[in-house]
Scaffold this motif. Structure first.
Motif, PDB file in Angstrom:
ATOM      1  N   GLU A  55       0.809  -1.222   0.000  1.00 44.98           N
ATOM      2  CA  GLU A  55       0.000   0.000   0.000  1.00 44.98           C
ATOM      3  C   GLU A  55       0.840   1.270   0.000  1.00 44.98           C
ATOM      4  N   ILE A  56       1.944   1.164  -0.721  1.00 43.82           N
ATOM      5  CA  ILE A  56       2.750   2.375  -0.858  1.00 43.82           C
ATOM      6  C   ILE A  56       2.230   3.160  -2.059  1.00 43.82           C
ATOM      7  N   ILE A  57       1.782   2.408  -3.033  1.00 45.83           N
ATOM      8  CA  ILE A  57       1.275   3.062  -4.242  1.00 45.83           C
ATOM      9  C   ILE A  57      -0.177   2.658  -4.450  1.00 45.83           C
ATOM     10  N   GLU A  58      -0.982   3.644  -4.703  1.00 43.08           N
ATOM     11  CA  GLU A  58      -2.397   3.369  -4.915  1.00 43.08           C
ATOM     12  C   GLU A  58      -2.662   2.971  -6.357  1.00 43.08           C
ATOM     13  N   GLU A  59      -3.735   2.209  -6.503  1.00 43.97           N
ATOM     14  CA  GLU A  59      -4.096   1.669  -7.801  1.00 43.97           C
ATOM     15  C   GLU A  59      -4.234   2.760  -8.863  1.00 43.97           C
ATOM     16  N   GLU A  60      -4.895   3.808  -8.435  1.00 47.52           N
ATOM     17  CA  GLU A  60      -5.172   4.902  -9.374  1.00 47.52           C
ATOM     18  C   GLU A  60      -3.903   5.487  -9.950  1.00 47.52           C
ATOM     19  N   ASN A  61      -2.938   5.602  -9.034  1.00 49.92           N
ATOM     20  CA  ASN A  61      -1.677   6.196  -9.478  1.00 49.92           C
ATOM     21  C   ASN A  61      -0.926   5.269 -10.425  1.00 49.92           C
ATOM     22  N   ILE A  62      -1.138   3.967 -10.239  1.00 48.61           N
ATOM     23  CA  ILE A  62      -0.505   3.022 -11.165  1.00 48.61           C
ATOM     24  C   ILE A  62      -1.075   3.236 -12.568  1.00 48.61           C
TER      25      ILE A  62
END
Lengths: 675, 357
Positions: free
Chosen positions: A635-642
């Motif tokens: 959970e360091i990077i959110e899905e949306e940001n990917i």
């Protein structure tokens, strides 16, 4: 009455017996600096004598290189006898220390310090009255809550012979209180001009201040117990002055104050280079450091007596009738000086034999050395048990190592250091190598056909610029014309400096420096399996001390992590998946405190992608894929940001995307399924 | 064994204190030496008086070597040795009186060493405990004597200082001179000139002048160079001695020799004040070795890097004053001419102990 005084103030002292420098190479390869003789007394004695004079009760000697020799010396000395003024004297083997910082961290982790203490290096020569300094220290401690240390500085002048020309330092002190506002080490005195950048912020709220470039920094500090703690908290602090003092003073977080104690009439200096060795020896001989003079007979079995013109002789010496002992000379027990020899401004140790018609000028001849007839020795050092043949010439700056034999009729050129056996540097610790590299026993071109010894070559990359120092030591006393111009330049600059308080700017050099340091920090953390918090703290300190943005920190962290993964894959210890899992599961939490908003997440992804794309094409996208999986899981990077990253133009340019595509698709599907 | 070690520890730490100059000033050194010897005597063991004497001599040697220019240590050790020898010979005299007739011929004088030695060994059987306590009592008296030096010297002030006299003192570091003048001021009105004593004693000079001025004594500080000019107005020169030798010469602060020379020129009387513990039985054969050389930094500021190392600086702290330049020594046991000092020395010390080494 006296006893009460002692009990009232139990003072501890930490003596740093190691200098963590290689300036006295090649002699320090055989004997540590603190046991080298100055005026026929090992340097450490001057320090211990100073501490004894100051009624210090507990002394801890931090030993690193040649720790066994130091320990042996202390065990055999008078300081361990019941009559010793110290209630406790202990050598501490801190063999893994590589800097003052390491030693201080060791002090902290051993929990030796119970109160305020004196931090002193093992090569100080001083007649300082410590009780005055301690009184000032107490006052300041009571007055200023953020006070942590007092540095003792001796007033001198820029080019004074006892002042370091290698590390001249500039102190900015608040007028009246002597609070140190800023510290800056300036490059060696070599005639080049330098400048000091001062952040105007430092000088806010300061009514008046002095910029001083005329102080001898003798490394005698009175510290509160906070000092080792600060070292512990700041892993990157190595040197006492250029890291610790500078760091503390410029740190926005610590808000601690360091003061200076500038002494005028007392003597204090540190033997930290050949030049200061020469200067301080002469000072001791000329009685500037009274009552620290040779006839004080610091070592119990010495029997020096004083004669006019500053000549000091021990009891059993044999001087031929026609020899001339001119002035400023120390001659040890059982030494013989032959007919027609002249000795001037020199120290001659015990059991030496100086032949006929020898000229010894401004030189230091240690115990047991033999000088053949007709030799000329100027501004040189002849270490213990060395032999110089007849009619040889030692030109200024020559250092003849322990046990070297120089043949007859040899001329040793300027600034040459000769050792008996080859010395090799083994990752910072200095030790004699036992390598079978014996293609030549000795260098006949240097020491003559019957000589024993070889030329010592200095490590150019580190101390190269200081190599010429001993030569300079000679030059300094011979001609001052070239230096006079430097003095003028210095003074001129001092005037200007006050006006040029331009704010410090971030240069590219500093940027690069940060990258290197930070990557090294993370790598170290992984290698030694530090906990995340320590690593974070280190990174944070680095970031603040170098004044860089989080972007740089992310770049550095990612570089280190990816490099490590790459290393595992390349050496085929682990597969791509396992390697990424292993490294990023644990260490990705570093990003927790480096990534804060959506923009940061995108930035991180770009960085990682760039790094991966630089890897071997056969597995780069696999690595990237697994990194993404882990970061997503953690959970360091959110899905949306990917998604955002995936569709951005920048990402498309970089490449290494092929394997990731499928995962993105799967991710999208999973999402839509949930809906 | 353990007791031997114990006294050695005491002596060693005393020596390092002397070397570090943690004990300074002849008065302090003298009292401290007395105390040390008392502790050494009470903690050491010996089987014969000869052994005892040698032990004290050994300690004395060590102390003198530690600080050869602090004469008070040597003097005190010799005084204590004299006390011991007096006790021993008293005992042995009573013992040997019956055995051999006391020979008082000239021959006896020449062969003293032969006869005293067996006497010493005979005294071996004497109970040590008595000797120990008697000697310690003797040292206590010695301490009292040292402590009352000033009072005894002060008794003579009225006879020596006249009304409205001008006095000159070149030794503002001397506590004895200060007490002498303060005491005199109670009965007499006089003027004191003090030499500036630059560079070593200048602070002492100022505090000395301050103390005198506080007692309403007219006090003038004069530069060292004007001594000769003012000498014609001076009634007496008053100097404090650091150590007095058997020939009547003395060691005192630097610059005093010149002042005494000037006084001689003007026929001005020179009075030297000194407690008995400053009298040394030795002769000043090598005068250079008596003079301590101090910090060069007092003469030339160390900061001056243009000069440091390029010129030779010597800063002697002491001067030797020849006996001819001193008219009278004022001590706690009365005033004596320098010619008579050898006699006082003989009364207080034993000839055997002049050379301890």
């Amino acid at each position: 009455m006296k006893k009460d005084d002692i009990e009232e103030q139990k003072i501890q002292a930490i003596v740093l017996t190691d200098s963590f420098q290689t300036r006295f190479m090649p002699l320090t390869a055989i004997r540590p600096r603190c046991l080298l003789p100055l005026a026929n007394v090992p340097l450490i004695e001057y320090t211990l004598e100073f501490l004894a004079q100051a009624n210090v009760s507990e002394v801890y000697l931090m030993c690193c290189s040649h720790a066994d020799q130091v320990q042996q010396y202390i065990d055999d000395s008078k300081w361990v006898h019941p009559s010793s003024p110290f209630t406790k004297i202990q050598t501490i083997m801190s063999l893994e220390s590589r800097s003052v910082g390491d030693a201080m961290r060791d002090v902290d982790s051993r929990g030796l310090i119970t109160g305020d203490f004196v931090l002193v290096s093992g090569d100080v020569v001083t007649n300082l009255d410590l009780s005055k300094v301690l009184a000032t220290h107490k006052q300041r401690k009571a007055a200023d809550r953020d006070y942590i240390a007092t540095m003792v500085l001796k007033q001198a002048s820029e080019l004074h012979r006892a002042r370091s020309h290698i590390e001249p330092a500039c102190f900015i002190l608040e007028k009246g209180t002597d609070k140190c506002l800023y510290y800056q080490d300036i490059p060696p005195v070599n005639g080049q001009k330098t400048s000091v950048n001062i952040d105007p912020e430092i000088l806010q709220d300061v009514a008046e201040f002095d910029i001083r470039n005329d102080l001898i920094d003798c490394h005698v500090d009175i510290c509160t117990p906070q000092v080792p703690t600060i070292f512990q908290e700041n892993f990157d602090y190595q040197a006492l002055r250029s890291d610790f003092v500078k760091g503390v003073l410029s740190s926005d977080l610590l808000k601690k104050h360091i003061y200076a104690y500038v002494t005028g009439d007392e003597y204090a200096a540190r033997v930290e280079s050949w030049q200061t060795y020469d200067g301080i020896s002469q000072d001791v001989l000329e009685r500037w450091c009274y009552p620290i003079v040779p006839e004080r007979n610091i070592i119990d079995d010495q029997t020096y007596t004083y004669e006019s013109k500053h000549i000091y002789k021990e009891q059993n010496i044999r001087l031929s009738q026609s020899c001339k002992i001119q002035s400023r000379v120390v001659i040890g027990n059982d030494t013989f000086i032959g007919d027609g020899s002249k000795v001037q401004a020199s120290v001659i140790g015990r059991h030496c034999r100086i032949g006929n018609n020898v000229l010894v000028e401004n030189s230091y001849i240690w115990e047991g050395a033999v000088i053949g007839d007709g030799s000329v020795i100027r501004h040189s050092i002849v270490a213990a048990d060395a032999v110089v043949g007849a009619n040889s010439v030692l030109n200024p700056g020559a250092v003849i190592g322990f046990g070297v034999r120089i043949d007859d009729n040899v001329e040793i050129p300027h600034d040459t250091k000769i050792v008996k056996e080859k010395i090799r540097k083994m990752d910072d610790s200095l030790s004699l190598s036992e390598e079978e590299d014996e293609e030549e026993e000795s260098d006949a071109s240097i020491v003559g056909p019957n000589g024993v010894g070889r030329l010592y070559r200095e490590d150019v990359h580190e101390d190269g610029q200081y190599g010429g120092m001993i030569y300079q030591m000679a030059q300094l006393s011979v001609s001052d014309t070239s230096l006079a111009s430097t003095t003028v330049a210095h003074q001129h600059r001092r005037k200007k400096r006050t006006q040029s308080t331009t704010s410090a700017y971030l240069s590219e050099e500093e940027d690069e420096q940060f990258d290197k340091e930070a990557i090294a920090t993370v790598e170290r953390a992984m290698e030694f399996n530090h906990d995340i918090d320590t690593a974070l703290l280190e990174l944070n300190t680095l970031r603040m001390s170098m004044n860089v943005t989080y972007h740089e920190v992310r770049v550095a962290t990612s570089t280190a992590l990816v490099k490590r993964v790459d290393h595992f894959i390349e050496t085929q210890t682990l597969g791509a998946k396992e390697a990424v899992e292993k490294i990023f599961r644990k260490w990705s939490s570093l990003f927790d405190r480096q990534v804060f908003d959506n923009e940061d997440q995108l930035d991180l992804l770009i960085i990682l992608q760039t790094l991966c794309s630089q890897l071997d094409a056969s597995y780069n996208s696999v690595v990237l894929l697994w990194i993404l999986v882990v970061l997503y899981d953690e959970e360091i990077i959110e899905e949306e940001n990917i998604y955002k990253w995936w569709h951005s133009e920048k990402s498309k340019e970089i490449g290494a995307r092929d394997r990731v595509e499928k995962w993105i698709e799967w991710l999208q599907e999973a999402e839509s399924e949930e809906e | 064994m353990s007791s031997t070690q114990k006294y050695e520890v005491l002596v060693d730490s005393f020596i390092s204190k002397l070397k570090r100059r943690q004990i300074t000033g002849s008065y302090n050194v003298a009292t401290a030496t007395c105390r040390l010897l008392m502790r050494v005597i009470s903690s050491s063991r010996w089987s014969s008086t000869e052994e005892f004497i040698n032990l004290i001599r050994g300690v004395g040697c060590k102390l003198i070597d530690a600080q050869p220019r602090e004469f008070a240590t040597g003097n005190i050790v010799r005084r204590v040795l004299a006390i011991i020898r007096d006790e021993v010979s008293e005992d042995s005299v009573t013992q040997s009186a019956n055995n051999a007739p006391y020979n008082t011929s000239m021959f006896q004088l020449l062969s003293t060493t032969h006869t005293t030695k067996p006497q010493g060994t005979q005294a071996t059987k004497q109970p040590n405990q008595d000797l120990r306590s008697v000697v310690i009592q003797g040292i206590r008296e010695l301490i009292d004597e040292i402590a009352s030096v000033h009072e005894n010297i002060e008794l003579m002030t009225v006879d020596l200082i006249h009304e409205n006299e001008v006095l000159l003192t070149p030794t503002p570091g001397s506590q004895t001179v200060l007490n002498f003048l303060l005491k005199a001021s109670l009965k007499r009105k006089f003027t004191v000139l003090i030499t500036e004593s630059y560079p070593n004693d200048i602070n002492e000079c100022h505090s000395f002048a301050k103390k005198l001025a506080e007692m309403n004594i007219e006090t003038v500080i004069i530069p060292d160079s004007t001594v000769f000019a003012v000498m014609s107005r001076v009634g007496k020169v008053l100097i404090g001695a650091r150590s007095v030798f058997a020939n009547g010469g003395c060691v005192t602060a630097a610059g005093v020799a010149t002042v005494c020379e000037c006084a001689k020129e003007h026929r001005t009387p020179v009075f030297a004040v000194a407690g008995l513990y400053k009298f040394s039985p030795t002769y000043p054969f090598d005068r250079d070795s008596l003079i301590e050389v101090g910090n060069s930094g007092k003469v030339l500021p160390y900061e001056d890097s243009d000069l440091v190392g390029k010129c030779e600086v010597t800063n002697p702290l002491f001067d030797y004053v020849v006996p001819e330049h001193i008219d009278i020594y004022i001590t706690n046991i009365g005033g004596f001419s320098p010619n008579f000092i050898y006699r006082i020395v003989l009364d207080n010390y034993k000839a055997e102990d002049v050379q301890l080494g």
